[in-house]
Design a protein around this motif. Sequence first.
Motif, PDB file in Angstrom:
ATOM      1  N   ASN A 105      59.436  41.257  48.832  1.00 25.04           N
ATOM      2  CA  ASN A 105      60.702  40.645  48.440  1.00 25.04           C
ATOM      3  C   ASN A 105      61.788  40.841  49.491  1.00 25.04           C
ATOM      4  N   GLY A 106      61.452  41.497  50.575  1.00 24.12           N
ATOM      5  CA  GLY A 106      62.439  41.789  51.608  1.00 24.12           C
ATOM      6  C   GLY A 106      62.592  40.654  52.599  1.00 24.12           C
ATOM      7  N   ASP A 107      63.333  40.951  53.678  1.00 27.36           N
ATOM      8  CA  ASP A 107      63.567  39.938  54.696  1.00 27.36           C
ATOM      9  C   ASP A 107      62.849  40.244  56.005  1.00 27.36           C
ATOM     10  N   MET A 108      61.950  41.238  55.978  1.00 25.61           N
ATOM     11  CA  MET A 108      61.144  41.594  57.146  1.00 25.61           C
ATOM     12  C   MET A 108      59.668  41.626  56.760  1.00 25.61           C
ATOM     13  N   ALA A 109      58.825  41.292  57.719  1.00 24.61           N
ATOM     14  CA  ALA A 109      57.382  41.347  57.477  1.00 24.61           C
ATOM     15  C   ALA A 109      56.942  42.795  57.290  1.00 24.61           C
ATOM     16  N   LEU A 110      55.925  42.998  56.485  1.00 22.40           N
ATOM     17  CA  LEU A 110      55.347  44.324  56.254  1.00 22.40           C
ATOM     18  C   LEU A 110      53.980  44.397  56.921  1.00 22.40           C
ATOM     19  N   ASP A 111      53.798  45.382  57.764  1.00 26.22           N
ATOM     20  CA  ASP A 111      52.515  45.569  58.436  1.00 26.22           C
ATOM     21  C   ASP A 111      52.507  46.942  59.078  1.00 26.22           C
ATOM     22  N   PRO A 112      51.618  47.825  58.750  1.00 21.19           N
ATOM     23  CA  PRO A 112      50.492  47.667  57.838  1.00 21.19           C
ATOM     24  C   PRO A 112      50.915  47.866  56.390  1.00 21.19           C
ATOM     25  N   VAL A 113      50.069  47.402  55.483  1.00 20.44           N
ATOM     26  CA  VAL A 113      50.281  47.594  54.056  1.00 20.44           C
ATOM     27  C   VAL A 113      49.064  48.349  53.525  1.00 20.44           C
ATOM     28  N   ALA A 114      49.303  49.568  53.049  1.00 18.35           N
ATOM     29  CA  ALA A 114      48.223  50.405  52.523  1.00 18.35           C
ATOM     30  C   ALA A 114      48.302  50.421  50.992  1.00 18.35           C
ATOM     31  N   LEU A 115      47.162  50.663  50.363  1.00 20.05           N
ATOM     32  CA  LEU A 115      47.093  50.732  48.907  1.00 20.05           C
ATOM     33  C   LEU A 115      46.093  51.812  48.514  1.00 20.05           C
ATOM     34  N   ALA A 116      46.458  52.613  47.535  1.00 17.02           N
ATOM     35  CA  ALA A 116      45.538  53.589  46.950  1.00 17.02           C
ATOM     36  C   ALA A 116      45.493  53.319  45.446  1.00 17.02           C
ATOM     37  N   ASP A 117      44.301  53.358  44.881  1.00 16.22           N
ATOM     38  CA  ASP A 117      44.121  53.089  43.455  1.00 16.22           C
ATOM     39  C   ASP A 117      43.226  54.172  42.867  1.00 16.22           C
ATOM     40  N   ALA A 118      43.597  54.664  41.706  1.00 20.10           N
ATOM     41  CA  ALA A 118      42.802  55.699  41.029  1.00 20.10           C
ATOM     42  C   ALA A 118      42.343  55.168  39.674  1.00 20.10           C
ATOM     43  N   PHE A 119      41.162  55.616  39.247  1.00 21.11           N
ATOM     44  CA  PHE A 119      40.633  55.207  37.948  1.00 21.11           C
ATOM     45  C   PHE A 119      39.852  56.353  37.328  1.00 21.11           C
ATOM     46  N   VAL A 120      39.703  56.295  36.026  1.00 20.48           N
ATOM     47  CA  VAL A 120      39.025  57.354  35.271  1.00 20.48           C
ATOM     48  C   VAL A 120      37.527  57.055  35.251  1.00 20.48           C
ATOM     49  N   THR A 121      36.742  57.915  35.840  1.00 20.51           N
ATOM     50  CA  THR A 121      35.306  57.647  35.997  1.00 20.51           C
ATOM     51  C   THR A 121      34.508  57.793  34.704  1.00 20.51           C
ATOM     52  N   ASN A 122      35.044  58.497  33.712  1.00 19.20           N
ATOM     53  CA  ASN A 122      34.276  58.589  32.464  1.00 19.20           C
ATOM     54  C   ASN A 122      34.478  57.352  31.593  1.00 19.20           C
ATOM     55  N   HIS A 123      35.336  56.424  32.030  1.00 17.25           N
ATOM     56  CA  HIS A 123      35.534  55.168  31.309  1.00 17.25           C
ATOM     57  C   HIS A 123      35.149  53.942  32.133  1.00 17.25           C
ATOM     58  N   LEU A 124      35.197  54.065  33.459  1.00 18.13           N
ATOM     59  CA  LEU A 124      34.941  52.921  34.335  1.00 18.13           C
ATOM     60  C   LEU A 124      33.921  53.275  35.406  1.00 18.13           C
ATOM     61  N   ALA A 125      33.020  52.346  35.676  1.00 19.07           N
ATOM     62  CA  ALA A 125      32.044  52.489  36.768  1.00 19.07           C
ATOM     63  C   ALA A 125      32.359  51.409  37.805  1.00 19.07           C
ATOM     64  N   TYR A 126      32.767  51.821  38.990  1.00 18.04           N
ATOM     65  CA  TYR A 126      33.183  50.892  40.031  1.00 18.04           C
ATOM     66  C   TYR A 126      32.026  50.000  40.470  1.00 18.04           C
ATOM     67  N   VAL A 127      32.303  48.700  40.637  1.00 17.42           N
ATOM     68  CA  VAL A 127      31.306  47.724  41.082  1.00 17.42           C
ATOM     69  C   VAL A 127      31.658  47.169  42.453  1.00 17.42           C
ATOM     70  N   SER A 128      32.864  46.599  42.603  1.00 22.07           N
ATOM     71  CA  SER A 128      33.230  45.989  43.883  1.00 22.07           C
ATOM     72  C   SER A 128      34.732  45.743  43.943  1.00 22.07           C
ATOM     73  N   ALA A 129      35.180  45.378  45.147  1.00 19.18           N
ATOM     74  CA  ALA A 129      36.584  45.019  45.341  1.00 19.18           C
ATOM     75  C   ALA A 129      36.658  43.877  46.341  1.00 19.18           C
ATOM     76  N   SER A 130      37.715  43.082  46.200  1.00 11.71           N
ATOM     77  CA  SER A 130      37.963  42.001  47.141  1.00 11.71           C
ATOM     78  C   SER A 130      39.455  41.978  47.463  1.00 11.71           C
ATOM     79  N   PRO A 131      39.845  42.238  48.708  1.00 11.69           N
ATOM     80  CA  PRO A 131      38.980  42.583  49.825  1.00 11.69           C
ATOM     81  C   PRO A 131      38.334  43.950  49.621  1.00 11.69           C
ATOM     82  N   ALA A 132      37.266  44.183  50.360  1.00 10.20           N
ATOM     83  CA  ALA A 132      36.533  45.447  50.234  1.00 10.20           C
ATOM     84  C   ALA A 132      37.433  46.620  50.625  1.00 10.20           C
ATOM     85  N   GLU A 133      37.265  47.728  49.922  1.00  9.28           N
ATOM     86  CA  GLU A 133      38.040  48.931  50.205  1.00  9.28           C
ATOM     87  C   GLU A 133      37.604  49.542  51.535  1.00  9.28           C
ATOM     88  N   ASP A 134      38.508  50.310  52.147  1.00  5.07           N
ATOM     89  CA  ASP A 134      38.178  51.024  53.383  1.00  5.07           C
ATOM     90  C   ASP A 134      37.518  52.363  53.097  1.00  5.07           C
TER      91      ASP A 134
END
Length: 92
Positions: free
Chosen positions: A36-65
């Motif tokens: 929402n700003g007036d300047m480009a953002l680069d790099p853009v990093a993302l971290a995501d956490a999930f509860v493994t006793n409820h979810l089993a990871y399958v895939s992501a798009s784009p693929a995670e690093d």
Amino acid sequence: MDEKITITAQSEYRADASDAAAGRFAFAYHITITNNGDMALDPVALADAFVTNHLAYVSASPAEDSAGVGSLAWTNLGLIVPGGYVTVTTRF
């Protein structure tokens, strides 16, 4: 204060009748990062956490690093120009 970045998350699940009866569901989470700003953002990093006793990871798009127990990370989702956005979809 003016918000320069907005992060939204949307979830969806799908299951046919036999999957639902067996307790199997397919979940997808769509995480959108908007510049929402007036300047480009680069790099853009993302971290995501999930509860493994409820979810089993399958895939992501784009693929995670990198992936760990209950965590996914993207080190650079690329350039996001002002008014632009990037969406990451994770599937469980």
